[in-house]
Design a protein around this motif. Structure first.
Motif, PDB file in Angstrom:
ATOM      1  N   GLY A  52       7.554   7.999 -13.954  1.00 33.15           N
ATOM      2  CA  GLY A  52       8.176   8.316 -15.256  1.00 33.15           C
ATOM      3  C   GLY A  52       7.173   8.253 -16.400  1.00 33.15           C
ATOM      4  O   GLY A  52       7.450   8.757 -17.494  1.00 33.15           O
ATOM      5  N   ASN A  53       6.020   7.639 -16.161  1.00 34.83           N
ATOM      6  CA  ASN A  53       4.998   7.548 -17.215  1.00 34.83           C
ATOM      7  C   ASN A  53       4.016   8.728 -17.177  1.00 34.83           C
ATOM      8  O   ASN A  53       3.034   8.726 -17.913  1.00 34.83           O
ATOM      9  CB  ASN A  53       4.199   6.235 -17.064  1.00 34.83           C
TER      10      ASN A  53
ATOM     11  N   ASP B  96      -1.942   3.622 -20.318  1.00 38.02           N
ATOM     12  CA  ASP B  96      -1.379   4.920 -20.724  1.00 38.02           C
ATOM     13  C   ASP B  96      -1.178   4.924 -22.235  1.00 38.02           C
ATOM     14  O   ASP B  96      -1.545   3.966 -22.921  1.00 38.02           O
ATOM     15  CB  ASP B  96      -0.079   5.221 -19.945  1.00 38.02           C
ATOM     16  N   LYS B  97      -0.595   5.996 -22.735  1.00 42.69           N
ATOM     17  CA  LYS B  97      -0.457   6.108 -24.199  1.00 42.69           C
ATOM     18  C   LYS B  97       0.412   5.000 -24.768  1.00 42.69           C
ATOM     19  O   LYS B  97       0.218   4.544 -25.882  1.00 42.69           O
ATOM     20  CB  LYS B  97       0.156   7.470 -24.546  1.00 42.69           C
ATOM     21  N   LYS B  98       1.385   4.533 -23.991  1.00 43.73           N
ATOM     22  CA  LYS B  98       2.263   3.469 -24.485  1.00 43.73           C
ATOM     23  C   LYS B  98       1.582   2.101 -24.387  1.00 43.73           C
ATOM     24  O   LYS B  98       1.748   1.250 -25.260  1.00 43.73           O
ATOM     25  CB  LYS B  98       3.558   3.466 -23.659  1.00 43.73           C
TER      26      LYS B  98
ATOM     27  N   ALA C  75      -4.830  17.520   7.356  1.00 43.43           N
ATOM     28  CA  ALA C  75      -6.087  16.999   7.917  1.00 43.43           C
ATOM     29  C   ALA C  75      -6.525  15.733   7.191  1.00 43.43           C
ATOM     30  O   ALA C  75      -7.149  14.844   7.769  1.00 43.43           O
ATOM     31  CB  ALA C  75      -7.169  18.065   7.815  1.00 43.43           C
ATOM     32  N   LYS C  76      -6.213  15.635   5.900  1.00 42.58           N
ATOM     33  CA  LYS C  76      -6.617  14.444   5.115  1.00 42.58           C
ATOM     34  C   LYS C  76      -5.501  13.411   5.038  1.00 42.58           C
ATOM     35  O   LYS C  76      -5.576  12.453   4.263  1.00 42.58           O
ATOM     36  CB  LYS C  76      -7.022  14.875   3.712  1.00 42.58           C
ATOM     37  N   GLY C  77      -4.432  13.630   5.788  1.00 46.15           N
ATOM     38  CA  GLY C  77      -3.331  12.658   5.788  1.00 46.15           C
ATOM     39  C   GLY C  77      -2.479  12.721   4.530  1.00 46.15           C
ATOM     40  O   GLY C  77      -1.839  11.737   4.147  1.00 46.15           O
ATOM     41  N   LEU C  78      -2.486  13.869   3.857  1.00 42.05           N
ATOM     42  CA  LEU C  78      -1.698  14.030   2.628  1.00 42.05           C
ATOM     43  C   LEU C  78      -0.496  14.936   2.890  1.00 42.05           C
ATOM     44  O   LEU C  78      -0.558  15.784   3.771  1.00 42.05           O
ATOM     45  CB  LEU C  78      -2.574  14.656   1.530  1.00 42.05           C
ATOM     46  N   PRO C  79       0.565  14.795   2.165  1.00 39.73           N
ATOM     47  CA  PRO C  79       0.752  13.887   1.035  1.00 39.73           C
ATOM     48  C   PRO C  79       1.117  12.483   1.491  1.00 39.73           C
ATOM     49  O   PRO C  79       1.580  12.278   2.609  1.00 39.73           O
ATOM     50  CB  PRO C  79       1.947  14.514   0.290  1.00 39.73           C
ATOM     51  N   TYR C  80       0.903  11.491   0.592  1.00 41.74           N
ATOM     52  CA  TYR C  80       1.380  10.136   0.805  1.00 41.74           C
ATOM     53  C   TYR C  80       2.863  10.087   0.422  1.00 41.74           C
ATOM     54  O   TYR C  80       3.323  10.876  -0.405  1.00 41.74           O
ATOM     55  CB  TYR C  80       0.617   9.145  -0.097  1.00 41.74           C
ATOM     56  N   GLY C  81       3.570   9.124   0.997  1.00 45.95           N
ATOM     57  CA  GLY C  81       4.942   8.878   0.564  1.00 45.95           C
ATOM     58  C   GLY C  81       4.930   8.056  -0.723  1.00 45.95           C
ATOM     59  O   GLY C  81       3.945   7.376  -1.013  1.00 45.95           O
ATOM     60  N   HIS C  82       6.016   8.120  -1.487  1.00 42.33           N
ATOM     61  CA  HIS C  82       6.088   7.363  -2.741  1.00 42.33           C
ATOM     62  C   HIS C  82       7.077   6.213  -2.623  1.00 42.33           C
ATOM     63  O   HIS C  82       8.186   6.397  -2.110  1.00 42.33           O
ATOM     64  CB  HIS C  82       6.523   8.292  -3.884  1.00 42.33           C
ATOM     65  N   ARG C  83       6.656   5.020  -3.057  1.00 39.70           N
ATOM     66  CA  ARG C  83       7.542   3.842  -3.071  1.00 39.70           C
ATOM     67  C   ARG C  83       7.317   3.098  -4.365  1.00 39.70           C
ATOM     68  O   ARG C  83       6.169   2.788  -4.698  1.00 39.70           O
ATOM     69  CB  ARG C  83       7.203   2.883  -1.906  1.00 39.70           C
ATOM     70  N   TYR C  84       8.368   2.801  -5.114  1.00 34.86           N
ATOM     71  CA  TYR C  84       8.192   2.018  -6.345  1.00 34.86           C
ATOM     72  C   TYR C  84       9.456   1.234  -6.638  1.00 34.86           C
ATOM     73  O   TYR C  84      10.515   1.805  -6.866  1.00 34.86           O
ATOM     74  CB  TYR C  84       7.863   2.936  -7.537  1.00 34.86           C
ATOM     75  N   VAL C  85       9.312  -0.091  -6.592  1.00 31.89           N
ATOM     76  CA  VAL C  85      10.460  -0.963  -6.838  1.00 31.89           C
ATOM     77  C   VAL C  85      10.562  -1.321  -8.311  1.00 31.89           C
ATOM     78  O   VAL C  85      11.656  -1.387  -8.879  1.00 31.89           O
ATOM     79  CB  VAL C  85      10.321  -2.257  -5.984  1.00 31.89           C
ATOM     80  N   GLY C  86       9.406  -1.560  -8.961  1.00 33.01           N
ATOM     81  CA  GLY C  86       9.420  -1.990 -10.364  1.00 33.01           C
ATOM     82  C   GLY C  86       9.321  -3.501 -10.510  1.00 33.01           C
ATOM     83  O   GLY C  86       9.450  -4.027 -11.602  1.00 33.01           O
TER      84      GLY C  86
END
Ligand code: AHM
Ligand code: MG
Length: 339
Positions: free
Chosen positions: A218-219, A272-274, A240-251
């Motif tokens: 979200g940022n 970041d800007k904030k 070949a490079k093992g991409l994409p990675y999966g996304h995990r974010y609990v916070g």
């Protein structure tokens, strides 16, 4: 099957309590001194008390007690303040702690000027997640106090490479404690019926490379260009490079970092800007995690430089934080250096 043949004997770790582990001196670690053990025991007692309140608070939340008073009309203490009070009390009562620095205290609190150790902690990390029953935790590190003539010479403003021990508890589906006294990383699980932590994950190692990334997407609009480029790369299709990675974010840093330590991959909270200096706190979030990840064979940087080499200037300094598998953290660094 020939049942007269017994399975090969492997030394059992079942039944090794955290206390026994600490008292064993951890193969020559500073745990050999009574003072150090007593500090660690005070922290782990605090963690068990916080665990018990966290479990009950979830229940109270489910029943709808969200105001400032409970059903008896007593004032309900916010959990993070409660956790802070518990750790301050257990550390003060152990009589061996020189000073504490906490996310919940504006200033460091001197306890016993002739004590040998200083403890920095985030008493309840991810506390905004408590109402929705998502994992939260306690993060801590232990530094040496330098004192002369009963006066404290060196306080909490020490770089992370001076840490002698660090750990975090996760109040999740189980309550666990991940600890290092500088001789590897060991995981303990609380048996709530017994009230003891038992060694459940000896010698934790962070894999060299993982397949998940963890960042607050979200940022995105607030990130600098190199972070966006890295983010686009890690989501790109390249088998070949093992991409994409999966996304995990609990916070909750404790939860995101713990998954990353166990399974590998990368966690990033960039500046970041904030939050131009980063969001997470150096002394009691980034440094303990940096120490644990390095002890587990992983890495922790601010994107470019090693977290443990940053000289803190103030108690509540913030930093960008990137931690995880060595290869993944190095890969992120390459994007940052290419800017
Ligand atoms: P806290 O210590 O005040 O609870 O907050 C720090 C938390 C971390 O646990 C987590 O990694 C981060 O803030 C999440 O921030 P965001 O909601 O901006 O993604
Ligand atoms: Mg926190």
């Amino acid at each position: 099957m020939n049942d007269s043949i017994s399975p090969p004997h492997t030394p059992s770790v079942v039944g090794t309590t955290l206390e026994a582990h600490i008292l064993s001196g951890q193969r020559g670690a500073p745990g050999a001194t009574g003072e150090f053990s007593s500090i660690l025991n005070a922290i782990t007692l605090g963690v068990r008390i916080i665990h018990s309140r966290v479990r009950a608070a979830g229940l109270a939340g489910m029943l709808g007690y969200t105001g400032d008073t409970n059903v008896q009309g007593e004032e309900v203490q916010k959990l993070d303040e409660f956790a802070n009070d518990v750790l301050c009390t257990t550390l003060e009562r152990c009589g061996r702690c020189a000073m504490v620095a906490s996310e919940e205290l504006e200033q460091a609190k001197v306890m016993n000027e002739s004590g040998k150790y200083i403890v920095c902690f985030d008493p309840l990390d991810g506390s905004s997640n408590i109402d929705v029953n998502i994992s939260i935790g306690t993060i801590f590190s232990i530094l040496r106090a330098q004192s002369a003539g009963g006066r404290l010479l060196e306080g909490a403003l020490q770089p992370g490479h001076k840490i002698v021990a660090a750990g975090y508890a996760v109040y999740g589906s189980a309550t666990t404690l991940t600890l290092s006294t500088g001789y590897g990383v060991h995981g303990f699980t609380l048996d709530p019926a017994v009230g003891e932590f038992f060694l459940s994950h000896p010698n934790l190692k962070c894999p060299e490379r993982g397949n998940t990334y963890s960042i607050n997407e979200g940022n995105h609009v607030r990130w600098e260009e190199p972070v966006r480029k890295w983010n686009a790369w890690i989501k790109s299709e390249d088998k070949a490079k093992g991409l994409p990675y999966g996304h995990r974010y609990v916070g909750s840093l404790v939860a995101d970092a713990h998954r990353t330590l166990m399974k590998g991959g990368i966690f990033a909270y960039p500046a970041d800007k904030k939050s131009p200096g980063g969001k997470l706190r150096l002394l009691y979030e980034a440094n303990p995690m940096g120490f644990l990840f390095e002890q587990a064979g992983g890495a922790a940087t601010n994107g470019i430089d090693r977290i443990l080499d940053i000289e803190p200037k103030a108690l509540h300094d913030r930093t960008a934080l990137v931690l995880g598998s060595k290869q993944d953290v190095n890969g992120y660094r390459e994007f940052m250096l290419a800017k």
